[in-house]
Design a protein around this motif. Structure first.
Motif, PDB file in Angstrom:
ATOM      1  N   ARG A 331       1.720   0.300   4.963  1.00 23.79           N
ATOM      2  CA  ARG A 331       1.449  -0.382   3.927  1.00 23.79           C
ATOM      3  C   ARG A 331       0.373  -1.643   3.800  1.00 23.79           C
ATOM      4  O   ARG A 331      -0.324  -2.146   3.176  1.00 23.79           O
ATOM      5  CB  ARG A 331       2.601  -0.937   2.742  1.00 23.79           C
ATOM      6  CG  ARG A 331       3.464   0.411   2.330  1.00 23.79           C
ATOM      7  CD  ARG A 331       4.748  -0.153   1.540  1.00 23.79           C
ATOM      8  NE  ARG A 331       5.537  -0.890   2.223  1.00 23.79           N
ATOM      9  CZ  ARG A 331       5.703  -2.243   2.049  1.00 23.79           C
ATOM     10  NH1 ARG A 331       4.833  -2.849   1.220  1.00 23.79           N
ATOM     11  NH2 ARG A 331       6.551  -2.890   2.917  1.00 23.79           N
ATOM     12  N   THR A 339      -1.117  -7.000   2.327  1.00 23.83           N
ATOM     13  CA  THR A 339      -0.200  -5.696   1.774  1.00 23.83           C
ATOM     14  C   THR A 339      -0.405  -5.538   0.342  1.00 23.83           C
ATOM     15  O   THR A 339       0.021  -6.801  -0.501  1.00 23.83           O
ATOM     16  CB  THR A 339       1.065  -5.849   2.198  1.00 23.83           C
ATOM     17  OG1 THR A 339       1.016  -5.743   3.750  1.00 23.83           O
ATOM     18  CG2 THR A 339       1.833  -4.592   1.723  1.00 23.83           C
ATOM     19  N   THR A 340      -0.938  -4.586  -0.458  1.00 25.91           N
ATOM     20  CA  THR A 340      -1.116  -4.837  -1.729  1.00 25.91           C
ATOM     21  C   THR A 340      -0.298  -3.495  -2.218  1.00 25.91           C
ATOM     22  O   THR A 340      -0.371  -2.415  -1.383  1.00 25.91           O
ATOM     23  CB  THR A 340      -2.586  -4.592  -2.064  1.00 25.91           C
ATOM     24  OG1 THR A 340      -3.354  -3.603  -1.630  1.00 25.91           O
ATOM     25  CG2 THR A 340      -3.342  -5.909  -1.642  1.00 25.91           C
ATOM     26  N   SER A 341       0.136  -3.482  -3.320  1.00 25.88           N
ATOM     27  CA  SER A 341       0.981  -2.254  -4.063  1.00 25.88           C
ATOM     28  C   SER A 341      -0.286  -1.212  -4.429  1.00 25.88           C
ATOM     29  O   SER A 341      -1.179  -1.603  -4.826  1.00 25.88           O
ATOM     30  CB  SER A 341       1.490  -2.639  -5.332  1.00 25.88           C
ATOM     31  OG  SER A 341       0.598  -3.371  -6.307  1.00 25.88           O
ATOM     32  N   GLY A 342       0.192  -0.026  -4.248  1.00 28.65           N
ATOM     33  CA  GLY A 342      -0.699   1.208  -4.413  1.00 28.65           C
ATOM     34  C   GLY A 342      -1.843   1.490  -3.504  1.00 28.65           C
ATOM     35  O   GLY A 342      -2.736   2.493  -3.800  1.00 28.65           O
ATOM     36  N   SER A 343      -1.802   0.938  -2.392  1.00 35.84           N
ATOM     37  CA  SER A 343      -2.957   1.190  -1.393  1.00 35.84           C
ATOM     38  C   SER A 343      -2.741   2.412  -0.779  1.00 35.84           C
ATOM     39  O   SER A 343      -3.647   3.115  -0.408  1.00 35.84           O
ATOM     40  CB  SER A 343      -2.983   0.002  -0.156  1.00 35.84           C
ATOM     41  OG  SER A 343      -3.180  -1.116  -0.650  1.00 35.84           O
TER      42      SER A 343
END
Length: 399
Positions: A331, A339-343
């Motif tokens: 992630r 680390t970013t959500s939806g990557s």
């Protein structure tokens, strides 16, 4: 064949030894008492007399080693061996009893205790005759019968010089499904289906035939010869697929060990990753079928061998295999480190959601680059130890 009787006697002796272990008090569970019990069993049971005394002692040593591995490591406790699921094998602990001779470029002869002279296919050079000495010699053998036939594997002890430290390129490895093995430098190792189209059709036909014949069998009734023959053909096709997968893994890991001096892998806890999601009656699990499919995919790719095989291959060439923490490697963006959500938009594509980065690429390649970055940052765990100088020859097919 006489070796089949010895294999069944080996399994029976293991089960008797395990029953004796569970019956005896803890203060009487010793190697000397177990050895006395084995000698008494071999004298009182004619069925066990077909097994040589040295092979019986090998069963005893293997059993105690299994308990030692259970006490000192993550191995499970030894248990009873079933007739169907247990591989038929016999151990010959001493190499001087084999009397190996090479009779042809492709064939050799070996002496099996209480069996006689057996011909086998010569697939690798062995230290026999003038080539054998105290440092290079055969220390034993193991007879194995599987779905593809009978094989004999010789234990060969060789003295190898300690390799000099190798200063080669560094690489990280990520294990996945869309790309089985992805390297941080962009190299990928892929494979196709382990069975051909005709073999898949034949396997499906055999499974359907076995299911049809099984419906006519009464509960508790033994399988007929026709049904057992169908089971043997199914096991042969599955064993062929497994052997092809092992061959691909050995070739891949050998190529990696020859090319790179330092190999970084994820420290995955595969045992926890493949646990069932069924849950309990009070708290049933969710997405059980999807989790079962994921577990089958992990088992099929054999991620554990990606660590065990390069460990001794890199050490033999002076290289190093290091494990890095696995959380976050799939992630985290390998370009900016955030680390970013939806990557992770899909299983195969990674798109960084950081507006200042926006890097996109193959998700497995991104994970391999993160593994290499963690190693270079000094976050590697204890390096995997290499094997000793004792190596085994490839199994030879007995005829």
């Amino acid at each position: 064949m006489k070796t089949d009787g010895q294999a069944h006697a080996t399994r029976t002796l293991w089960n008797l030894l395990h029953a004796w272990w569970r019956m005896m008090p803890k203060e009487k569970r010793s190697l000397a008492n177990a050895d006395a019990a084995i000698r008494q069993a071999r004298e009182g049971i004619d069925f066990l007399a077909v097994l040589p005394a040295q092979a019986a002692q090998a069963v005893l040593k293997t059993y105690f080693r299994a308990w030692k591995n259970c006490w000192e490591g993550p191995a499970d406790a030894p248990n009873f061996k079933g007739r169907i699921r247990t591989v038929m094998s016999v151990d010959i602990p001493q190499g001087r009893d084999l009397n190996i001779t090479r009779v042809h470029r492709r064939w050799g002869m070996v002496s099996i205790p209480k069996v006689g002279r057996v011909r086998f296919r010569w697939t690798k050079d062995l230290p026999v005759g003038k080539r054998a000495d105290t440092e290079n010699r055969i220390t034993g053998a193991r007879l194995v019968k599987d779905a593809l036939g009978r094989h004999i594997a010789f234990r060969v002890q060789t003295l190898e010089a300690e390799p000099a430290p190798r200063q080669g390129p560094e690489v990280g490895i990520d294990m996945g499904f869309s790309v089985p093995r992805a390297l941080s430098d962009g190299t990928v190792y892929e494979h196709g289906e382990w069975l051909t189209g005709k073999e898949k059709v034949r396997l499906l036909h055999l499974e359907q035939r076995a299911a049809q014949r099984k419906r006519h069998r009464r509960p508790g009734e033994r399988a007929s010869r026709r049904l057992q023959h169908t089971y043997d053909r199914i096991a042969g096709l599955r064993a062929k697929a497994k052997r092809r997968a092992m061959d691909w893994q050995h070739q891949t890991t050998t190529r990696i060990a020859r090319t790179y001096g330092t190999v970084g892998v994820e420290a995955l806890t595969i045992t926890n990753m493949v646990k069932s999601a069924k849950g309990t009656v009070e708290e049933p699990g969710t997405n059980v079928a999807q989790k079962a499919g994921l577990n089958r995919s992990i088992h099929a790719e054999a991620w554990g061998r990606t660590v065990t095989l390069p460990a001794y291959k890199t050490a033999r060439r002076g290289g190093t295999l290091a494990k890095v923490p696995a959380p976050g490697t799939s992630r985290r963006c390998s370009a900016c480190g955030l680390t970013t959500s939806g990557s992770r938009e899909s299983r195969a594509v990674f798109v960084c959601k950081n507006p200042d980065c926006g890097w996109s690429g193959n998700a497995d390649h991104n994970g391999a680059r993160n593994v290499l970055h963690l190693y270079r940052r000094g976050l590697a765990l204890v390096p995997a130890a290499g094997r000793a100088v004792v190596r085994r020859a490839k199994p030879a097919a007995a005829r």
